[in-house]
Design a protein around this motif. Structure first.
Motif, PDB file in Angstrom:
ATOM      1  N   LEU A   1       0.826  -1.214   0.000  1.00 52.61           N
ATOM      2  CA  LEU A   1       0.000   0.000   0.000  1.00 52.61           C
ATOM      3  C   LEU A   1       0.855   1.256   0.000  1.00 52.61           C
ATOM      4  O   LEU A   1       1.865   1.332   0.710  1.00 52.61           O
ATOM      5  CB  LEU A   1      -0.897   0.002   1.252  1.00 52.61           C
ATOM      6  N   HIS A   2       0.463   2.221  -0.799  1.00 52.94           N
ATOM      7  CA  HIS A   2       1.010   3.575  -0.715  1.00 52.94           C
ATOM      8  C   HIS A   2      -0.183   4.510  -0.515  1.00 52.94           C
ATOM      9  O   HIS A   2      -0.837   4.924  -1.477  1.00 52.94           O
ATOM     10  CB  HIS A   2       1.780   3.949  -1.971  1.00 52.94           C
ATOM     11  N   ALA A   3      -0.473   4.798   0.745  1.00 53.22           N
ATOM     12  CA  ALA A   3      -1.653   5.603   1.055  1.00 53.22           C
ATOM     13  C   ALA A   3      -1.467   7.045   0.599  1.00 53.22           C
ATOM     14  O   ALA A   3      -0.347   7.550   0.488  1.00 53.22           O
ATOM     15  CB  ALA A   3      -1.934   5.562   2.555  1.00 53.22           C
ATOM     16  N   ALA A   4      -2.575   7.704   0.336  1.00 57.21           N
ATOM     17  CA  ALA A   4      -2.539   9.114  -0.040  1.00 57.21           C
ATOM     18  C   ALA A   4      -1.936   9.941   1.086  1.00 57.21           C
ATOM     19  O   ALA A   4      -2.002   9.578   2.257  1.00 57.21           O
ATOM     20  CB  ALA A   4      -3.955   9.593  -0.356  1.00 57.21           C
ATOM     21  N   SER A   5      -1.346  11.066   0.703  1.00 57.11           N
ATOM     22  CA  SER A   5      -0.688  11.930   1.685  1.00 57.11           C
ATOM     23  C   SER A   5      -1.695  12.632   2.573  1.00 57.11           C
ATOM     24  O   SER A   5      -2.885  12.748   2.228  1.00 57.11           O
ATOM     25  CB  SER A   5       0.190  12.965   0.972  1.00 57.11           C
ATOM     26  N   VAL A   6      -1.196  13.107   3.714  1.00 54.30           N
ATOM     27  CA  VAL A   6      -2.028  13.866   4.653  1.00 54.30           C
ATOM     28  C   VAL A   6      -1.545  15.313   4.679  1.00 54.30           C
ATOM     29  O   VAL A   6      -0.367  15.576   4.915  1.00 54.30           O
ATOM     30  CB  VAL A   6      -1.937  13.264   6.071  1.00 54.30           C
ATOM     31  N   ARG A   7      -2.476  16.219   4.421  1.00 55.45           N
ATOM     32  CA  ARG A   7      -2.202  17.646   4.543  1.00 55.45           C
ATOM     33  C   ARG A   7      -3.397  18.287   5.232  1.00 55.45           C
ATOM     34  O   ARG A   7      -4.517  17.759   5.136  1.00 55.45           O
ATOM     35  CB  ARG A   7      -1.982  18.293   3.163  1.00 55.45           C
TER      36      ARG A   7
ATOM     37  N   ASP B   1      -8.823  11.223   1.449  1.00 57.45           N
ATOM     38  CA  ASP B   1      -8.347  10.172   0.548  1.00 57.45           C
ATOM     39  C   ASP B   1      -7.550   9.117   1.314  1.00 57.45           C
ATOM     40  O   ASP B   1      -7.710   7.916   1.091  1.00 57.45           O
ATOM     41  CB  ASP B   1      -7.486  10.777  -0.565  1.00 57.45           C
ATOM     42  N   ARG B   2      -6.681   9.570   2.215  1.00 55.80           N
ATOM     43  CA  ARG B   2      -5.907   8.603   2.991  1.00 55.80           C
ATOM     44  C   ARG B   2      -6.813   7.753   3.868  1.00 55.80           C
ATOM     45  O   ARG B   2      -6.675   6.528   3.934  1.00 55.80           O
ATOM     46  CB  ARG B   2      -4.872   9.317   3.860  1.00 55.80           C
ATOM     47  N   ASP B   3      -7.744   8.391   4.546  1.00 60.50           N
ATOM     48  CA  ASP B   3      -8.650   7.653   5.422  1.00 60.50           C
ATOM     49  C   ASP B   3      -9.494   6.659   4.637  1.00 60.50           C
ATOM     50  O   ASP B   3      -9.781   5.555   5.107  1.00 60.50           O
ATOM     51  CB  ASP B   3      -9.544   8.630   6.185  1.00 60.50           C
ATOM     52  N   THR B   4      -9.887   7.054   3.417  1.00 57.42           N
ATOM     53  CA  THR B   4     -10.652   6.148   2.559  1.00 57.42           C
ATOM     54  C   THR B   4      -9.828   4.915   2.207  1.00 57.42           C
ATOM     55  O   THR B   4     -10.329   3.790   2.228  1.00 57.42           O
ATOM     56  CB  THR B   4     -11.093   6.866   1.280  1.00 57.42           C
ATOM     57  N   MET B   5      -8.543   5.115   1.894  1.00 51.24           N
ATOM     58  CA  MET B   5      -7.679   3.992   1.531  1.00 51.24           C
ATOM     59  C   MET B   5      -7.439   3.074   2.735  1.00 51.24           C
ATOM     60  O   MET B   5      -7.449   1.849   2.598  1.00 51.24           O
ATOM     61  CB  MET B   5      -6.344   4.505   0.990  1.00 51.24           C
ATOM     62  N   LEU B   6      -7.227   3.652   3.905  1.00 48.80           N
ATOM     63  CA  LEU B   6      -6.990   2.830   5.090  1.00 48.80           C
ATOM     64  C   LEU B   6      -8.244   2.040   5.463  1.00 48.80           C
ATOM     65  O   LEU B   6      -8.163   0.881   5.886  1.00 48.80           O
ATOM     66  CB  LEU B   6      -6.533   3.704   6.259  1.00 48.80           C
ATOM     67  N   SER B   7      -9.392   2.665   5.303  1.00 45.56           N
ATOM     68  CA  SER B   7     -10.642   1.950   5.530  1.00 45.56           C
ATOM     69  C   SER B   7     -10.823   0.844   4.496  1.00 45.56           C
ATOM     70  O   SER B   7     -11.267  -0.263   4.809  1.00 45.56           O
ATOM     71  CB  SER B   7     -11.821   2.929   5.470  1.00 45.56           C
ATOM     72  N   GLY B   8     -10.429   1.135   3.250  1.00 45.88           N
ATOM     73  CA  GLY B   8     -10.562   0.160   2.175  1.00 45.88           C
ATOM     74  C   GLY B   8      -9.690  -1.062   2.373  1.00 45.88           C
ATOM     75  O   GLY B   8     -10.125  -2.190   2.147  1.00 45.88           O
TER      76      GLY B   8
END
Length: 314
Positions: free
Chosen positions: A206-212, A218-225
């Motif tokens: 996994l390469h999760a989306a960045s956090v800013r 987007d990151r939270d969506t990927m981690l949930s996914g």
């Protein structure tokens, strides 16, 4: 007449002033640490700072010990809450290796964010291969770094699968390879099944989306996914690695923690991975299910701004 010795006013006021400031600091820290359970940017920010807040609490305890001991009890409240919040990220103990049959069933997986456009993917790949890894996962690959990694690993790791900015190379055959969007419109994750002689192991990269600030969904969506993918995965043994862009105690990892075990560092550290010059936080994670962690630590490789994770499982 008897003279009564009077202490200077400032001497009497000093402990009271110190107690007041320690009380305020303790209350503030109590609320800050408690914020680590709040989903979203607050929880992520607290999770990143949480290990270092322990040093602040230790300093307050030392000050209280010398100036106003009656405040120690008050400081212990946020200190105990800090221990509770940090408990999921504390180091673990190495697993026992022992027998030859156990060693034969072990699998070593390394993972690194090689930093796109750094020109160091080939060096990272070569150095990670020297670690004796069976599986190498690389993320944040651009076109040039992907080609460089493929050339560096082709001989020792003939089995590979890449999609988007992530890739995996293996000494063992790969089957059931699939890209994962994890709720987004682009592919920054994958799943493969590594045909280890002892038993197949599902590997997620996994390469999760960045956090800013203001851009975390987007990151939270990927981690949930990925948590949903792992929950639905029928594989008896699996490991998920990569750049999660989430500190170890981030509440966004709670769903994945419920489905798999976080691989605790076994080298006595908290396993910080970023930035490489002076690691402050662990955002490159390892989760396992149906596997025992033998060792888990970090290593430098190439010129990336991330340390690599190196995990041996059985």
């Amino acid at each position: 007449m008897i003279d009564v010795e009077h202490r200077p006013p400032h001497t009497r006021r000093a402990p009271t002033a110190a107690a007041r400031w320690l009380a305020v600091a303790s209350i503030v820290l109590l609320f800050v640490v408690a914020g680590g359970w709040i989903p979203g940017i607050v929880g992520t920010a607290v999770a990143a700072a949480l290990p270092w807040l322990g040093l602040v609490l230790l300093a307050l305890l030392v000050i209280a010990l010398f100036l106003t001991r009656r405040m120690i009890i008050l400081i212990l409240v946020p200190a105990l809450l800090w221990i509770l919040a940090m408990a999921p990220a504390f180091p673990g103990l190495p697993g026992q290796t022992g027998s030859e049959s156990a060693s034969a069933s072990e699998l070593t997986v390394v993972s690194q964010n090689v930093r796109a456009r750094s020109g160091g993917a080939a060096a990272s790949a070569a150095e990670l291969a020297q670690s004796g890894a069976d599986v190498i996962a690389l993320v944040e690959l651009d076109g040039d770094s992907l080609s460089a990694a493929q050339n560096a690993l082709a001989t020792e790791y003939p089995h590979s699968y890449t999609v988007g900015t992530v890739g995996v190379w293996s000494r063992y055959p790969l089957t059931d390879a699939e890209p994962l969007t994890l709720g987004l419109s682009w592919k920054r994750a994958l799943r493969v099944e590594v045909q280890v002689p002892s038993a197949p192991v599902a590997v997620y990269v996994l390469h999760a989306a960045s956090v800013r600030p203001g851009h975390q969904q987007d990151r939270d969506t990927m981690l949930s996914g990925i948590a949903e993918q792992v929950a639905a995965d029928p594989a008896e043994s699996l490991i998920a690695v990569g750049d999660f862009n989430a500190p170890s105690t981030d509440p966004a990892l709670a769903a994945l923690r419920a489905e798999a075990d976080w691989a605790r560092p076994t080298d006595g550290t908290l396993g910080f991975t970023w930035p490489v010059a002076f690691p402050l936080v662990r955002i490159d994670q390892v989760f396992v299910r149906g596997l025992d962690v033998v060792t888990s630590n970090t290593m430098r490789a190439g010129n990336s701004d991330h340390l690599a994770t190196l995990t041996r499982v059985r």
